[in-house]
Design a protein around this motif. Structure first.
Motif: not given
Length: 520
Positions: A501-520
């Motif tokens: 619930r605090t971290e997600i990853g964006f799988e981009l169509k170009c083949g890389i995955t970028l993680k982001e913290r969720l700000v509450k």
């Protein structure tokens, strides 16, 4: 003088071991009377077989009736036996043969290894193999591979037979839809159920939605075909089933080489037989119902033969639970001030099966804006090097490497065949044979991994190159985002993985995955 008392020798045998708790597993592949008789024979055999051994204690009999052996997930008794092994209720397992245990090499080896890790071994009677005394898994791998080949052969023969019956119009529907019964191989109208079918079509034609119809039927306590509750999905499936008009379309689904079933959207031939049986609904009413369902779908942005809500909401079908792998569903939260949130579908159905709780939609939107702004700011250090790396890769070299790997794999296979032949003829000691084959198998596995990696690269490098180039062009020319843009999200993001619930990853169509913290 001191008094000495003699303590008699204890003659008990301290080396006596407790009896092995032995269980047996049986399976028949169909539920015909002949096969069930075979199952009863196996049950009696193993009860006497285990009880006759003074060192064994009967730990239970597990058997599956009328269930295919190609997938372990469909065999509940087998899975129950594995669970009992994990709970230390079983020490040893006996079964008739590898083909009775599993007709899928991967499943067979996976289960054997899992049980060995638990300290539990299996004895296959027909092949005379005890996994507790094997020097390697090679022979088990070969034999289970043969069992899998046999299963594939049987499957192909069955498919050919069914296809011929489709073409000749002699295929019998053994499990007809709600509203019909199977009588002597024919579909006969079940009048009480047919009234419900007519009610459903009448409600659709009057403008009612599938959810409302399902609720009405549940409130009236009308049972479904299997005695369960009605759902909107069940109603939609019935309304689109041409069999209610008296026609029948065969091969709506098909099974692939891995025994997985798929809907047939044109990959395989289909066969239409008109006036196959007595109709319940007229063709006119059926067509009118299809038009209503299709129009309602267009209004909601539902795309036929695609993800249900793919074009309705930007996150639909794209958020994946990192805990259980299920997709997230959109929900309205809050009793007073309501807001939109997304939650794991497994968690919604059963909280115990997945702990992943809901996440507000605004958190996903904010995280996406943050991720894109990082790319816009740092495209020089992230995207440009990636693009240069992809352009530097040579597809011709990869194709040459794949051909060389194929040649090495063929040589490896031939060498293993020679070793098997030498062992069969008695020219080779088992220990030497096992050592040589283990080395060859390890080499083959390494070669397969190299080939798979190259094939994945060839299949994706052109697409990834184009996607990276477009993303770089966008981030170079665009100012920082100030709000969520659904079009940009759908253009560049393949899916979102929710790790917590605090971290997600964006799988981009170009083949890389970028993680982001969720700000509450």
């Amino acid at each position: 003088m001191k008094k000495v008392t003699k303590i008699a020798q204890n003659t008990a045998d301290f080396t006596e071991r407790p009896k092995l708790r032995v269980a047996a597993y049986c399976r028949v592949s169909t539920d015909s009377d002949e096969q069930l008789v075979s199952l009863e024979t196996q049950i009696r055999h193993y009860e006497s077989y285990i009880n006759a051994n003074p060192d064994w204690e009967f730990a239970g009999l597990y058997y599956d009736e009328g269930i295919t052996g190609t997938k372990k997930e469909k065999r509940h008794e087998l899975l129950r036996m594995i669970s009992d092994c994990e709970n230390k209720k079983i020490d040893f397992i006996v079964t008739k043969s590898i083909s009775r245990f599993a007709r899928n090499t991967t499943d067979c080896l996976e289960l054997v290894r899992k049980l060995i890790d638990l300290g539990i071994f299996i004895y296959f009677e027909k092949e005379n193999i005890n996994t507790g005394s094997m020097e390697s898994e090679l022979m088990l791998s070969i034999l289970s591979g043969l069992a899998e080949s046999e299963s594939v052969s049987i499957s192909e023969n069955n498919k050919w037979s069914v296809k011929r019956r489709f073409q000749s119009g002699t295929f019998k529907i053994s499990y007809p839809p709600y509203g019909y019964d199977a009588v002597d191989g024919k579909m006969v109208v079940n009048e009480s159920q047919a009234e419900i079918v007519r009610f459903i079509f009448a409600e659709i034609l009057s403008g009612k939605g599938t959810h409302k119809i399902a609720d009405d039927l549940n409130r009236r306590k009308v049972p479904t075909k299997k005695g369960g509750r009605w759902t909107a999905t069940t109603i939609r499936g019935m309304v689109s089933n041409e069999k209610y008009t008296g026609d029948a379309i065969f091969q709506k689904t098909y099974t692939d080489e891995h025994f997985n079933r798929h809907n047939n959207y044109g990959e395989k031939d289909q066969y239409l037989i008109k006036n196959h049986h007595e109709p319940i609904i007229s063709h006119e009413d059926f067509e009118a119902a299809q038009m209503i369902i299709e129009q309602r779908g267009k209004e909601k942005g539902v795309v036929k033969y695609n993800e249900k809500y793919q074009s309705r909401y930007p996150f639909s079908g794209k958020i994946i639970c990192g805990q259980c792998g299920s997709k997230f569903k959109r929900r309205i939260h809050g009793s007073g001030r309501k807001y939109i949130a997304w939650c794991c579908s497994t968690h919604i159905a059963d909280i115990k099966k997945c702990p992943m709780k809901y996440i507000p939609e605004s958190d996903f939107e904010y995280a996406f804006v943050t991720m894109m702004n990082k790319l816009i700011f740092g495209h020089e250090t992230v995207l440009k090097p990636l693009l240069a790396s992809l352009r530097g890769m040579n597809s011709d070299d990869s194709l040459t490497s794949i051909r060389e790997l194929d040649k090495k794999l063929e040589e490896n296979t031939e060498q293993r065949k020679v070793l098997v032949g030498l062992l069969t003829k008695g020219y080779l000691e088992p220990a030497v044979y096992n050592k040589g084959n283990n080395e060859l198998l390890q080499e083959a596995e390494r070669l397969h991994r190299q080939k798979e990696s190259l094939v994945r690269f060839l299949n994706s490098d052109t697409q990834h190159l184009s996607e990276v180039s477009e993303l770089l062009h966008y981030t170079t020319k665009t100012p920082m985002l100030t709000c969520f843009d659904r079009d940009i999200f759908k253009r560049f993001v393949e899916r979102i993985i929710v790790y917590s619930r605090t971290e997600i990853g964006f799988e981009l169509k170009c083949g890389i995955t970028l993680k982001e913290r969720l700000v509450k």
